[in-house]
Design an enzyme around this catalytic site. Sequence first.
Site, mmCIF file in Angstrom:
data_model
loop_
_atom_site.group_PDB
_atom_site.id
_atom_site.type_symbol
_atom_site.label_atom_id
_atom_site.label_comp_id
_atom_site.label_asym_id
_atom_site.label_seq_id
_atom_site.Cartn_x
_atom_site.Cartn_y
_atom_site.Cartn_z
ATOM 1 N N HIS B 86 28.212 57.548 44.147
ATOM 2 C CA HIS B 86 29.359 57.544 45.068
ATOM 3 C C HIS B 86 29.694 58.924 45.599
ATOM 4 C CE1 HIS B 86 30.954 53.561 43.192
ATOM 5 N NE2 HIS B 86 29.871 53.403 43.914
ATOM 6 N N ILE B 93 33.415 62.402 48.402
ATOM 7 C CA ILE B 93 33.507 61.465 47.278
ATOM 8 C C ILE B 93 33.999 60.129 47.781
ATOM 9 C CG2 ILE B 93 34.486 61.061 44.992
ATOM 10 C CD1 ILE B 93 35.225 64.143 45.110
ATOM 11 N N CYS B 94 33.325 59.066 47.377
ATOM 12 C CA CYS B 94 33.791 57.726 47.717
ATOM 13 C C CYS B 94 34.495 57.155 46.493
ATOM 14 C CB CYS B 94 32.588 56.869 48.106
ATOM 15 S SG CYS B 94 32.995 55.139 48.318
ATOM 16 N N LEU B 95 35.803 57.329 46.476
ATOM 17 C CA LEU B 95 36.594 56.850 45.323
ATOM 18 C C LEU B 95 37.876 56.240 45.874
ATOM 19 C CD1 LEU B 95 36.971 56.810 42.210
ATOM 20 C CD2 LEU B 95 38.064 59.027 42.411
#
Lengths: 448, 155
Positions: B86, B93-95
């Site tokens: 991610h 950041i893919c959060l």
Amino acid sequence: MSLQGHNPPPNTPSSDYSLSPRVSRRQPRTQMSTDRAANLNISHTVDLRALVYVGTVDQNLICAICRCALVDPVTTHCGHTFCQSCIDDALSHSQLCPVDRSWLSLADLKPSPRIIVNQLDDLKAKCPSCSIAYARSMLQNHLERYCKEALVFCAGKNTEQGCEETVKRRFSDKGCLHYTTECPDCQESLLMVELEDHREKLCDQRNRHCERCGAELLRCKESDHETECPDAIACCKWAEYGCEHEAKRRELPLHLDECSFKLVGPMAEILKKEINTLRSEVRTLTETNQLQERRIKFLENGFRDPYRPLDYSDFSDQTLSAIPEAGNPEPLSAGSEYLLSLLEAQESKMSQLSAAMTENEAKQTTLLFNETIPIKNELAEIRSMQQTTSMHVRWLLRFRLQDNHRRLGTGPGSNGGSDGATGGGSSNDSPLPRRLSDGLSRDIITKL
Amino acid sequence: MATSFATKRLSKELNKINGQLPPGISLVKADDFQEWQLDIKVLDNNPIYLNQTYRLMFKFSSSYPIEPPEVTFLACPDRPIPMHPHIYSNGIICLDLLGMQGWSPVQNVESICMSLQSMLTGNTKNERPEGDQQFVANNRRRPRDIDFYYHDNTV
């Protein structure tokens, strides 16, 4: 602390005295009280999120959003508490509780329980102006009415000058200071209100070298320096006890070693301290002694001759003296004993009072009796007189009646002849008035 | 007002961070209230991140904490971008926590760092997200404007 319990200073308006910060914070910044006595006060806005709190604030009282102690707390239906403004902002962004992400709308918010509000109100925070710690809820009031460093309208506002400036409260009792003056050090012209600050921080000439020690000092603090300048001539530490040595302050420690009062001085110091403590002790003892004497006197008064006639002035005197004594803090046992004696004294007072009342009653009765006896006598006299009179009347009536009968019995023919024989004054009267007087006398008899 | 609100909140956080931080997190730079840098380490023995330190960059908007901060990994000579399905190789950041949907104003810098720590700790795949090359080459948008599709909840 209860606000109402305090006597407000003279410039406090009686209305809106107990404004809580949460109400007044929404008022416009420079709104003024219309009360003339308080019209120098400016309403301040306290930014409760910028306050410095004394000690650490309980984590449970901190808003999760702004990380400050809660301001106007509201509680969600899921039981989380936030500041009103913080949760408003958060809900405008997403309609979820920031903590547990349950659905939430503005309608689900309720003001937090009183216990939370009270805890927040009790938090001690430093005043943003004078840095003295107060309960958070009191800060607004403190700033607006008491804080020495807070801004108020200039005292010149009420005078014909109509000064529009603001000054710190500690200057406000000196009248309008917004006039031009000259700095005594640099001759620069400036406003009087700025003079102090100018002389301490801004003036080019504010520093001066002490001509004795050469140290740099503020001109406006020269007199303070005089007492600590190391090169100024000062007396020996033991001058008080007789040493006459004088030297520069910095050289005094050398003298101390050889001072003839080296040994006596500290001793005298100790003795002085001792005497002072003893003196204060004596003072307190005298006070307690006086108190006790007063109490004894009071008790004696209470017990002495409980049956003496009641004297009101003496009674009120004792009551007055008893009140401050009763209010005196005393050890519990002594206090209750004292109260007991007070009670006994009151009881004897009561019996005195009742005795006095009985006496009074008796006196009243005799008085009444004395008054009534002559009246009674008179009444009896009048009654007997009336009886004699009615006896007379009856006798006269009977006489008249017999006379009438006799006249009727002899007949009308002998009327003229018998007139002269009886010789009664009424015999010459006509029959009509006679009958009338008859009826009258009958009336009188029935009335009697 | 909004600016000062964010500033106040951040100064509170900074006070706390200067006092104490959880293990593996350290403050590198916080000169103003717009951009901070922190270092994080993965504490367990995950072989992917063993003996590595990563640098995080936080950018705060004036609406913080109502809006999330922009958090990316920063590549420095001794601070690589961690490998994670991610995390793109440019540090984005893919959060969901950092997106508009997953953000909550009760989060703070410390909690974000801890979330990222645990995100790395729990990872077992030594790989970049799908289409990393293409994304990195083409993306000119700021992370907050990207609509991530949070499809994968396994890591």
